[in-house]
Design a protein around this motif. Structure first.
Motif, PDB file in Angstrom:
ATOM      1  N   TYR A 183      28.423 -10.402 -31.807  1.00 52.34           N
ATOM      2  CA  TYR A 183      29.065 -11.779 -31.908  1.00 52.34           C
ATOM      3  C   TYR A 183      28.169 -12.686 -32.436  1.00 52.34           C
ATOM      4  O   TYR A 183      26.958 -12.728 -32.505  1.00 52.34           O
ATOM      5  CB  TYR A 183      29.812 -12.086 -30.863  1.00 52.34           C
ATOM      6  CG  TYR A 183      29.232 -12.886 -29.593  1.00 52.34           C
ATOM      7  CD1 TYR A 183      28.894 -13.938 -29.499  1.00 52.34           C
ATOM      8  CD2 TYR A 183      28.578 -11.811 -28.588  1.00 52.34           C
ATOM      9  CE1 TYR A 183      28.146 -14.352 -28.426  1.00 52.34           C
ATOM     10  CE2 TYR A 183      27.867 -12.272 -27.580  1.00 52.34           C
ATOM     11  CZ  TYR A 183      27.768 -13.631 -27.306  1.00 52.34           C
ATOM     12  OH  TYR A 183      27.027 -13.857 -26.326  1.00 52.34           O
ATOM     13  N   TRP A 216      33.493 -11.340 -33.807  1.00 55.75           N
ATOM     14  CA  TRP A 216      33.120 -10.289 -32.750  1.00 55.75           C
ATOM     15  C   TRP A 216      33.514  -9.139 -33.061  1.00 55.75           C
ATOM     16  O   TRP A 216      34.663  -8.874 -33.586  1.00 55.75           O
ATOM     17  CB  TRP A 216      33.797 -10.780 -31.404  1.00 55.75           C
ATOM     18  CG  TRP A 216      32.910 -10.266 -30.244  1.00 55.75           C
ATOM     19  CD1 TRP A 216      32.488  -9.133 -30.170  1.00 55.75           C
ATOM     20  CD2 TRP A 216      32.834 -10.865 -29.026  1.00 55.75           C
ATOM     21  NE1 TRP A 216      31.743  -9.017 -29.090  1.00 55.75           N
ATOM     22  CE2 TRP A 216      31.949 -10.070 -28.315  1.00 55.75           C
ATOM     23  CE3 TRP A 216      33.185 -12.225 -28.697  1.00 55.75           C
ATOM     24  CZ2 TRP A 216      31.776 -10.461 -26.823  1.00 55.75           C
ATOM     25  CZ3 TRP A 216      32.817 -12.647 -27.354  1.00 55.75           C
ATOM     26  CH2 TRP A 216      32.173 -11.682 -26.458  1.00 55.75           C
ATOM     27  N   TRP A 243      36.446 -14.490 -31.601  1.00 57.45           N
ATOM     28  CA  TRP A 243      36.622 -15.222 -30.114  1.00 57.45           C
ATOM     29  C   TRP A 243      36.744 -16.511 -30.150  1.00 57.45           C
ATOM     30  O   TRP A 243      36.511 -17.147 -31.403  1.00 57.45           O
ATOM     31  CB  TRP A 243      35.176 -14.872 -29.257  1.00 57.45           C
ATOM     32  CG  TRP A 243      34.014 -15.412 -30.138  1.00 57.45           C
ATOM     33  CD1 TRP A 243      33.035 -14.979 -31.166  1.00 57.45           C
ATOM     34  CD2 TRP A 243      33.477 -16.764 -29.843  1.00 57.45           C
ATOM     35  NE1 TRP A 243      32.129 -15.861 -31.141  1.00 57.45           N
ATOM     36  CE2 TRP A 243      32.444 -17.169 -30.509  1.00 57.45           C
ATOM     37  CE3 TRP A 243      33.873 -17.695 -28.801  1.00 57.45           C
ATOM     38  CZ2 TRP A 243      31.665 -18.149 -30.654  1.00 57.45           C
ATOM     39  CZ3 TRP A 243      33.035 -18.998 -28.957  1.00 57.45           C
ATOM     40  CH2 TRP A 243      31.817 -19.287 -29.721  1.00 57.45           C
TER      41      TRP A 243
END
Length: 179
Positions: A54, A157, A143
């Motif tokens: 991420y 992510w 996210w």
């Protein structure tokens, strides 16, 4: 507005009234994730060892960074439990629900105690979609969560399968920090 480079750390969880111990307990980050036993073959088809990647912005370091972890994904029915392998510097957890190709849930991370965020705990929401005909199996999405200054952050992510079967041997093979 941001901290000097000499002290880019954050205690956002404390600053905004989060109970660090309670958050770690509720997300399962307060104890080791048990390695799968002999019944691992009974887990769902999405179970395995994945590379989690991420991106996140850092206001204190005025840049965007990439974080990588090897994680164990255990599927039981429509629920997926995700935990970083024991050797990870920071501890990552996700609790997801599957609806077709869509995964929706929450994430939490306790950062490295010796890193720039000094063991701070961050939490948020996540949603991913499974790639069509993935080889290997892959999920990608976004996210969302609060940063150390109370700002709303978001970023990409992904989870990419690196080992389809979960076993002590598989965990041992991937029990390291990704390069």
């Amino acid at each position: 507005m941001s901290e000097p480079a000499a002290n880019p750390g954050s205690d956002a969880d404390i600053l905004y009234g989060m109970d660090r111990a309670l958050t770690l307990e509720e997300t399962g980050l307060d104890s080791a994730f048990p390695l799968p036993g002999r019944t691992a073959e009974r887990y769902g088809e999405r179970s395995g060892i994945y590379l989690s990647v991420y991106e996140y912005p850092s206001s204190g370091r005025d840049s965007t960074f990439t974080s990588k972890h090897y994680v164990m994904v255990v599927q039981r029915g429509a629920k997926l439990t995700v935990r970083s392998v024991p050797a990870s510097g920071s501890q990552l957890a996700m609790d997801l629900s599957a609806n077709g190709r869509i995964l929706t849930g929450t994430w939490a991370e306790q950062t490295r105690g010796d890193g720039p965020y000094r063991g701070a705990v961050y939490t948020g929401a996540i949603q991913m979609i499974e790639d069509d005909n993935p080889v290997p199996r892959r999920f990608a999405g976004k996210w969302v969560g609060f940063g150390k200054d109370g700002e709303m952050n978001t970023g990409p992510w992904s989870l990419a399968l690196v080992e389809q079967h979960i076993s002590e041997q598989a965990v041992e093979r991937w029990n390291r920090e990704p390069e």
